[in-house]
Design a protein around this motif. Structure first.
Motif, mmCIF file in Angstrom:
data_model
loop_
_atom_site.group_PDB
_atom_site.id
_atom_site.type_symbol
_atom_site.label_atom_id
_atom_site.label_comp_id
_atom_site.label_asym_id
_atom_site.label_seq_id
_atom_site.Cartn_x
_atom_site.Cartn_y
_atom_site.Cartn_z
ATOM 1 N N ARG A 193 13.993 -20.149 -8.953
ATOM 2 C CA ARG A 193 14.967 -21.499 -9.420
ATOM 3 C C ARG A 193 15.326 -22.188 -8.009
ATOM 4 O O ARG A 193 15.889 -21.523 -7.100
ATOM 5 N N SER A 194 14.834 -23.236 -7.664
ATOM 6 C CA SER A 194 14.959 -23.769 -6.556
ATOM 7 C C SER A 194 15.025 -25.538 -6.691
ATOM 8 O O SER A 194 14.739 -25.967 -7.672
ATOM 9 N N VAL A 195 15.275 -26.420 -5.518
ATOM 10 C CA VAL A 195 15.279 -27.698 -5.487
ATOM 11 C C VAL A 195 14.203 -28.157 -4.776
ATOM 12 O O VAL A 195 14.033 -27.766 -3.639
ATOM 13 N N LEU A 196 13.429 -29.248 -5.211
ATOM 14 C CA LEU A 196 12.325 -29.959 -4.278
ATOM 15 C C LEU A 196 12.944 -31.623 -4.074
ATOM 16 O O LEU A 196 13.568 -32.220 -4.965
ATOM 17 N N ASP A 197 13.241 -31.725 -2.725
ATOM 18 C CA ASP A 197 13.879 -33.181 -2.474
ATOM 19 C C ASP A 197 12.719 -34.129 -2.215
ATOM 20 O O ASP A 197 11.904 -33.784 -1.412
ATOM 21 N N LEU A 198 12.600 -35.167 -2.927
ATOM 22 C CA LEU A 198 11.860 -36.272 -2.963
ATOM 23 C C LEU A 198 12.671 -37.321 -2.038
ATOM 24 O O LEU A 198 13.543 -37.919 -2.627
ATOM 25 N N SER A 199 12.515 -37.235 -0.906
ATOM 26 C CA SER A 199 13.304 -37.898 0.331
ATOM 27 C C SER A 199 13.024 -39.525 0.338
ATOM 28 O O SER A 199 11.897 -39.793 -0.141
ATOM 29 N N PRO A 200 14.043 -40.299 0.816
ATOM 30 C CA PRO A 200 14.179 -41.765 0.712
ATOM 31 C C PRO A 200 12.886 -42.361 1.392
ATOM 32 O O PRO A 200 13.010 -43.661 1.374
ATOM 33 N N GLU A 201 12.238 -41.874 2.429
ATOM 34 C CA GLU A 201 11.594 -42.714 3.501
ATOM 35 C C GLU A 201 10.483 -43.299 2.866
ATOM 36 O O GLU A 201 9.725 -44.197 3.564
ATOM 37 N N ARG A 202 9.970 -43.124 1.778
ATOM 38 C CA ARG A 202 8.859 -43.640 1.002
ATOM 39 C C ARG A 202 8.882 -43.394 -0.521
ATOM 40 O O ARG A 202 9.892 -42.828 -0.688
ATOM 41 N N MET A 203 8.231 -44.334 -1.182
ATOM 42 C CA MET A 203 8.031 -44.095 -2.662
ATOM 43 C C MET A 203 7.107 -42.645 -2.965
ATOM 44 O O MET A 203 6.376 -42.517 -2.442
ATOM 45 N N GLN A 204 7.894 -41.800 -3.664
ATOM 46 C CA GLN A 204 6.967 -40.668 -4.225
ATOM 47 C C GLN A 204 7.004 -40.215 -5.628
ATOM 48 O O GLN A 204 8.064 -40.861 -6.196
ATOM 49 N N PHE A 205 5.983 -39.873 -6.229
ATOM 50 C CA PHE A 205 6.273 -39.509 -7.666
ATOM 51 C C PHE A 205 5.394 -38.102 -7.899
ATOM 52 O O PHE A 205 4.441 -37.961 -7.173
ATOM 53 N N ILE A 206 6.010 -37.643 -9.054
ATOM 54 C CA ILE A 206 5.289 -36.317 -9.516
ATOM 55 C C ILE A 206 4.837 -36.492 -10.825
ATOM 56 O O ILE A 206 5.381 -36.890 -11.611
ATOM 57 N N TRP A 207 3.702 -35.771 -10.969
ATOM 58 C CA TRP A 207 3.299 -35.352 -12.451
ATOM 59 C C TRP A 207 3.316 -33.928 -12.751
ATOM 60 O O TRP A 207 2.999 -33.105 -11.863
ATOM 61 N N VAL A 208 4.211 -33.711 -13.805
ATOM 62 C CA VAL A 208 4.569 -32.298 -14.196
ATOM 63 C C VAL A 208 3.319 -31.840 -15.037
ATOM 64 O O VAL A 208 2.887 -32.419 -15.915
ATOM 65 N N SER A 209 2.762 -30.838 -14.222
ATOM 66 C CA SER A 209 1.844 -29.979 -15.006
ATOM 67 C C SER A 209 1.968 -28.570 -15.834
ATOM 68 O O SER A 209 1.299 -28.392 -16.709
ATOM 69 N N GLU A 210 2.912 -28.072 -15.256
ATOM 70 C CA GLU A 210 3.170 -26.878 -16.020
ATOM 71 C C GLU A 210 4.832 -26.531 -15.866
ATOM 72 O O GLU A 210 5.397 -27.050 -15.073
ATOM 73 N N GLY A 211 5.327 -25.960 -17.125
ATOM 74 C CA GLY A 211 6.690 -25.689 -17.098
ATOM 75 C C GLY A 211 7.748 -26.980 -17.202
ATOM 76 O O GLY A 211 6.956 -27.773 -17.608
ATOM 77 N N GLU A 212 8.856 -26.930 -16.832
ATOM 78 C CA GLU A 212 9.793 -27.963 -16.994
ATOM 79 C C GLU A 212 10.619 -28.228 -15.599
ATOM 80 O O GLU A 212 10.842 -27.118 -14.897
ATOM 81 N N VAL A 213 10.872 -29.166 -15.481
ATOM 82 C CA VAL A 213 11.790 -29.765 -14.269
ATOM 83 C C VAL A 213 12.962 -30.618 -14.883
ATOM 84 O O VAL A 213 12.953 -31.041 -15.864
#
Length: 259
Positions: A193-213
Protein backbone atom coordinates in the motif's frame (compact mmCIF):
# COMPACT_ATOMS: atom_id res chain seq x y z
CA UNK A 1 -16.04 1.01 -35.50
CA UNK A 2 -17.60 2.68 -32.47
CA UNK A 3 -16.26 5.47 -30.25
CA UNK A 4 -16.96 6.03 -26.58
CA UNK A 5 -16.13 9.64 -25.75
CA UNK A 6 -13.84 9.93 -22.72
CA UNK A 7 -12.82 13.57 -22.47
CA UNK A 8 -11.98 16.68 -24.49
CA UNK A 9 -10.34 19.96 -23.54
CA UNK A 10 -6.87 21.47 -23.23
CA UNK A 11 -3.70 19.68 -22.23
CA UNK A 12 -2.28 23.09 -21.36
CA UNK A 13 -3.21 26.60 -22.50
CA UNK A 14 -3.55 26.59 -26.29
CA UNK A 15 -3.06 22.84 -26.79
CA UNK A 16 -6.29 20.94 -27.41
CA UNK A 17 -6.85 17.21 -26.99
CA UNK A 18 -9.45 14.49 -27.12
CA UNK A 19 -9.54 10.98 -25.64
CA UNK A 20 -11.81 8.17 -26.86
CA UNK A 21 -12.20 4.46 -26.29
CA UNK A 22 -12.50 2.97 -29.78
CA UNK A 23 -14.16 -0.41 -30.30
CA UNK A 24 -13.67 -2.34 -33.53
CA UNK A 25 -16.28 -4.99 -34.22
CA UNK A 26 -15.53 -8.59 -35.02
CA UNK A 27 -17.43 -10.82 -37.40
CA UNK A 28 -19.06 -7.99 -39.36
CA UNK A 29 -16.18 -7.04 -41.62
CA UNK A 30 -12.72 -5.68 -40.90
CA UNK A 31 -11.90 -2.00 -40.36
CA UNK A 32 -9.51 -0.73 -43.02
CA UNK A 33 -7.87 2.67 -43.45
CA UNK A 34 -5.37 3.69 -46.14
CA UNK A 35 -1.80 4.72 -45.39
CA UNK A 36 -1.99 8.30 -44.15
CA UNK A 37 -0.63 10.85 -41.68
CA UNK A 38 -1.86 13.71 -39.51
CA UNK A 39 -0.65 17.05 -38.24
CA UNK A 40 -1.20 16.04 -34.61
CA UNK A 41 0.41 13.58 -32.19
CA UNK A 42 -1.31 10.46 -30.92
CA UNK A 43 -0.93 7.80 -28.25
CA UNK A 44 -2.81 4.54 -28.62
CA UNK A 45 -3.11 2.08 -25.75
CA UNK A 46 -4.25 -1.37 -26.86
CA UNK A 47 -6.83 -2.56 -24.35
CA UNK A 48 -7.47 -5.80 -26.27
CA UNK A 49 -7.03 -7.31 -29.70
CA UNK A 50 -4.21 -7.28 -32.26
CA UNK A 51 -4.53 -4.17 -34.44
CA UNK A 52 -2.28 -3.93 -37.49
CA UNK A 53 -1.13 -0.34 -38.09
CA UNK A 54 0.75 -1.22 -41.27
CA UNK A 55 4.30 -1.94 -42.43
CA UNK A 56 4.91 -4.57 -39.76
CA UNK A 57 3.57 -2.48 -36.85
CA UNK A 58 1.33 -5.18 -35.35
CA UNK A 59 0.29 -4.45 -31.77
CA UNK A 60 -1.16 -6.61 -29.00
CA UNK A 61 -3.21 -6.09 -25.87
CA UNK A 62 -1.37 -4.16 -23.15
CA UNK A 63 0.97 -2.38 -25.56
CA UNK A 64 1.11 1.35 -26.30
CA UNK A 65 2.20 3.24 -29.41
CA UNK A 66 3.26 6.84 -30.00
CA UNK A 67 2.24 8.23 -33.41
CA UNK A 68 4.31 11.34 -34.23
CA UNK A 69 2.71 14.21 -36.12
CA UNK A 70 3.66 14.07 -39.79
CA UNK A 71 4.68 10.39 -39.81
CA UNK A 72 2.88 7.99 -42.17
CA UNK A 73 1.21 4.83 -40.89
CA UNK A 74 -1.11 2.23 -42.32
CA UNK A 75 -2.73 0.68 -44.16
CA UNK A 76 -4.63 -0.23 -40.99
CA UNK A 77 -6.40 -3.57 -40.63
CA UNK A 78 -8.25 -3.95 -37.31
CA UNK A 79 -10.86 -6.44 -36.14
CA UNK A 80 -12.20 -7.24 -32.67
CA UNK A 81 -10.13 -4.77 -30.68
CA UNK A 82 -10.41 -1.96 -28.15
CA UNK A 83 -8.03 1.00 -28.25
CA UNK A 84 -7.72 4.01 -25.97
CA UNK A 85 -6.93 6.85 -28.37
CA UNK A 86 -5.42 10.18 -27.24
CA UNK A 87 -4.75 12.95 -29.79
CA UNK A 88 -3.50 16.53 -29.29
CA UNK A 89 -2.25 19.60 -31.12
CA UNK A 90 -1.95 23.40 -30.80
CA UNK A 91 -4.21 23.56 -33.90
CA UNK A 92 -6.85 21.23 -32.53
CA UNK A 93 -10.40 21.13 -33.94
CA UNK A 94 -12.92 20.31 -31.23
CA UNK A 95 -15.55 17.62 -31.61
CA UNK A 96 -18.35 20.16 -32.05
CA UNK A 97 -16.36 22.13 -34.62
CA UNK A 98 -15.50 18.93 -36.49
CA UNK A 99 -19.10 17.67 -36.57
CA UNK A 100 -20.50 20.97 -37.81
CA UNK A 101 -17.88 21.21 -40.56
CA UNK A 102 -18.37 17.52 -41.49
CA UNK A 103 -22.11 18.07 -41.95
CA UNK A 104 -21.55 21.07 -44.20
CA UNK A 105 -18.99 19.18 -46.31
CA UNK A 106 -21.45 16.32 -46.91
CA UNK A 107 -23.59 18.74 -48.90
CA UNK A 108 -20.78 18.94 -51.47
CA UNK A 109 -18.97 15.59 -51.29
CA UNK A 110 -18.99 12.19 -49.62
CA UNK A 111 -16.91 10.62 -46.83
CA UNK A 112 -16.00 7.11 -47.97
CA UNK A 113 -13.36 4.55 -46.91
CA UNK A 114 -11.33 7.11 -44.96
CA UNK A 115 -11.42 9.69 -47.77
CA UNK A 116 -13.41 12.82 -48.56
CA UNK A 117 -14.53 12.36 -52.17
CA UNK A 118 -15.71 15.15 -54.47
CA UNK A 119 -16.50 15.23 -58.19
CA UNK A 120 -15.56 18.24 -60.33
CA UNK A 121 -17.50 19.77 -63.22
CA UNK A 122 -15.83 17.38 -65.70
CA UNK A 123 -16.92 14.36 -63.68
CA UNK A 124 -13.42 13.58 -62.32
CA UNK A 125 -13.27 12.21 -58.79
CA UNK A 126 -10.94 13.79 -56.24
CA UNK A 127 -9.93 12.20 -52.94
CA UNK A 128 -8.42 13.66 -49.79
CA UNK A 129 -7.84 12.22 -46.33
CA UNK A 130 -11.18 12.64 -44.57
CA UNK A 131 -10.04 14.07 -41.26
CA UNK A 132 -7.48 16.37 -42.83
CA UNK A 133 -10.09 17.68 -45.25
CA UNK A 134 -12.33 18.63 -42.32
CA UNK A 135 -9.41 20.46 -40.67
CA UNK A 136 -8.68 22.47 -43.82
CA UNK A 137 -12.30 23.44 -44.30
CA UNK A 138 -12.65 24.60 -40.69
CA UNK A 139 -9.32 26.45 -40.54
CA UNK A 140 -9.73 27.96 -43.99
CA UNK A 141 -6.15 27.18 -44.97
CA UNK A 142 -4.14 24.37 -46.44
CA UNK A 143 -2.84 21.80 -44.01
CA UNK A 144 0.95 21.49 -43.96
CA UNK A 145 2.51 18.52 -42.25
CA UNK A 146 5.31 19.02 -39.75
CA UNK A 147 8.60 17.24 -40.33
CA UNK A 148 8.08 14.00 -38.38
CA UNK A 149 10.32 13.74 -35.33
CA UNK A 150 10.39 9.99 -35.88
CA UNK A 151 9.89 8.27 -39.27
CA UNK A 152 7.10 6.00 -38.05
CA UNK A 153 5.00 5.18 -34.98
CA UNK A 154 6.86 3.70 -32.02
CA UNK A 155 5.39 0.56 -30.47
CA UNK A 156 6.13 -0.17 -26.81
CA UNK A 157 6.02 -3.73 -25.46
CA UNK A 158 5.91 -3.68 -21.64
CA UNK A 159 6.93 -7.35 -21.49
CA UNK A 160 10.40 -6.32 -22.67
CA UNK A 161 10.97 -3.90 -19.75
CA UNK A 162 12.12 -4.53 -16.18
CA UNK A 163 10.43 -3.13 -13.11
CA UNK A 164 12.36 -0.46 -11.21
CA UNK A 165 11.52 0.94 -7.75
CA UNK A 166 9.86 4.36 -7.90
CA UNK A 167 9.18 4.82 -4.21
CA UNK A 168 8.52 2.63 -1.22
CA UNK A 169 5.68 0.41 -2.39
CA UNK A 170 5.47 1.41 -6.08
CA UNK A 171 7.48 0.10 -9.06
CA UNK A 172 7.68 1.53 -12.58
CA UNK A 173 8.31 0.42 -16.14
CA UNK A 174 9.30 3.57 -18.03
CA UNK A 175 8.22 2.62 -21.55
CA UNK A 176 9.17 5.79 -23.39
CA UNK A 177 9.69 9.56 -23.32
CA UNK A 178 9.26 11.45 -26.57
CA UNK A 179 10.09 14.81 -28.16
CA UNK A 180 10.96 18.18 -26.67
CA UNK A 181 7.50 18.09 -25.01
CA UNK A 182 8.64 15.17 -22.80
CA UNK A 183 5.56 13.07 -23.52
CA UNK A 184 5.81 9.82 -21.58
CA UNK A 185 4.20 6.38 -21.23
CA UNK A 186 4.81 4.34 -18.06
CA UNK A 187 3.33 1.38 -16.21
CA UNK A 188 3.10 1.34 -12.41
CA UNK A 189 2.42 -1.50 -9.99
CA UNK A 190 1.90 -1.42 -6.25
CA UNK A 191 4.06 -3.85 -4.25
CA UNK A 192 2.53 -2.63 -0.99
CA UNK A 193 0.00 0.00 0.00
CA UNK A 194 1.42 3.32 -1.13
CA UNK A 195 0.69 6.56 -2.98
CA UNK A 196 1.53 7.65 -6.54
CA UNK A 197 1.73 11.43 -6.95
CA UNK A 198 0.51 12.80 -10.29
CA UNK A 199 2.33 16.13 -10.03
CA UNK A 200 1.05 19.49 -11.40
CA UNK A 201 3.67 20.36 -14.06
CA UNK A 202 1.59 18.71 -16.82
CA UNK A 203 -1.66 16.90 -17.52
CA UNK A 204 -1.33 13.21 -16.67
CA UNK A 205 -3.84 10.42 -16.68
CA UNK A 206 -3.95 6.76 -15.87
CA UNK A 207 -5.82 3.71 -17.10
CA UNK A 208 -6.53 1.28 -14.27
CA UNK A 209 -5.67 -2.17 -15.59
CA UNK A 210 -5.67 -4.35 -12.46
CA UNK A 211 -6.93 -4.03 -8.89
CA UNK A 212 -8.39 -0.89 -7.37
CA UNK A 213 -7.05 2.61 -6.74
CA UNK A 214 -8.39 5.38 -4.51
CA UNK A 215 -8.54 9.15 -4.91
CA UNK A 216 -9.49 10.56 -1.52
CA UNK A 217 -12.53 8.61 -0.33
CA UNK A 218 -13.48 7.31 -3.82
CA UNK A 219 -12.33 3.92 -5.14
CA UNK A 220 -12.08 2.90 -8.80
CA UNK A 221 -11.56 -0.44 -10.50
CA UNK A 222 -10.27 -1.65 -13.87
CA UNK A 223 -11.16 0.26 -17.05
CA UNK A 224 -11.32 3.56 -15.20
CA UNK A 225 -9.51 6.61 -16.61
CA UNK A 226 -8.35 9.15 -14.02
CA UNK A 227 -7.18 12.61 -15.12
CA UNK A 228 -4.84 14.98 -13.32
CA UNK A 229 -5.00 18.35 -15.08
CA UNK A 230 -2.15 20.78 -15.66
CA UNK A 231 -1.66 22.69 -12.40
CA UNK A 232 -3.40 19.98 -10.36
CA UNK A 233 -1.81 17.38 -8.08
CA UNK A 234 -3.64 14.07 -7.60
CA UNK A 235 -2.63 11.40 -5.08
CA UNK A 236 -3.43 7.86 -6.23
CA UNK A 237 -3.44 5.30 -3.42
CA UNK A 238 -3.59 1.54 -3.90
CA UNK A 239 -2.73 -1.75 -2.25
CA UNK A 240 -0.45 -4.55 -3.44
CA UNK A 241 -1.41 -5.94 -6.85
CA UNK A 242 -2.86 -2.80 -8.43
CA UNK A 243 -1.51 -1.81 -11.84
CA UNK A 244 -2.07 1.27 -14.01
CA UNK A 245 -0.77 2.64 -17.30
CA UNK A 246 0.12 6.33 -17.11
CA UNK A 247 0.30 8.87 -19.93
CA UNK A 248 2.11 12.19 -19.47
CA UNK A 249 0.95 14.89 -21.85
CA UNK A 250 3.24 17.65 -23.20
CA UNK A 251 4.93 19.87 -20.65
CA UNK A 252 3.95 23.49 -21.47
CA UNK A 253 6.59 25.47 -23.33
CA UNK A 254 8.39 27.88 -21.05
CA UNK A 255 8.76 31.53 -21.96
CA UNK A 256 12.05 32.52 -23.54
CA UNK A 257 14.47 34.50 -21.41
CA UNK A 258 16.32 37.31 -23.21
CA UNK A 259 19.61 38.50 -21.71
Amino acid sequence: MHRKFVREGEVSPGVGFTADLVYYEGGHGIFNAPRHRHNFDQIRFIVSGDPDFGHGLEAAGGQSAFFPAGAHYGPEVIEQAEVLLIQWSPDWVTRAQHDETYSEMQKIGEFRDGYYVTVDAEGAEHRADGRNAVWENFMGRELTYPTPRYPQPILMNPEGFDWRPLNEGVSIKSLGRFTEDDVYVSTYKWDARSVLDLSPERMQFIWVSEGEVSIGSDTYGPRTVIFSDFGESVLVEAAEGAKVVSFGMPVPARASVHI
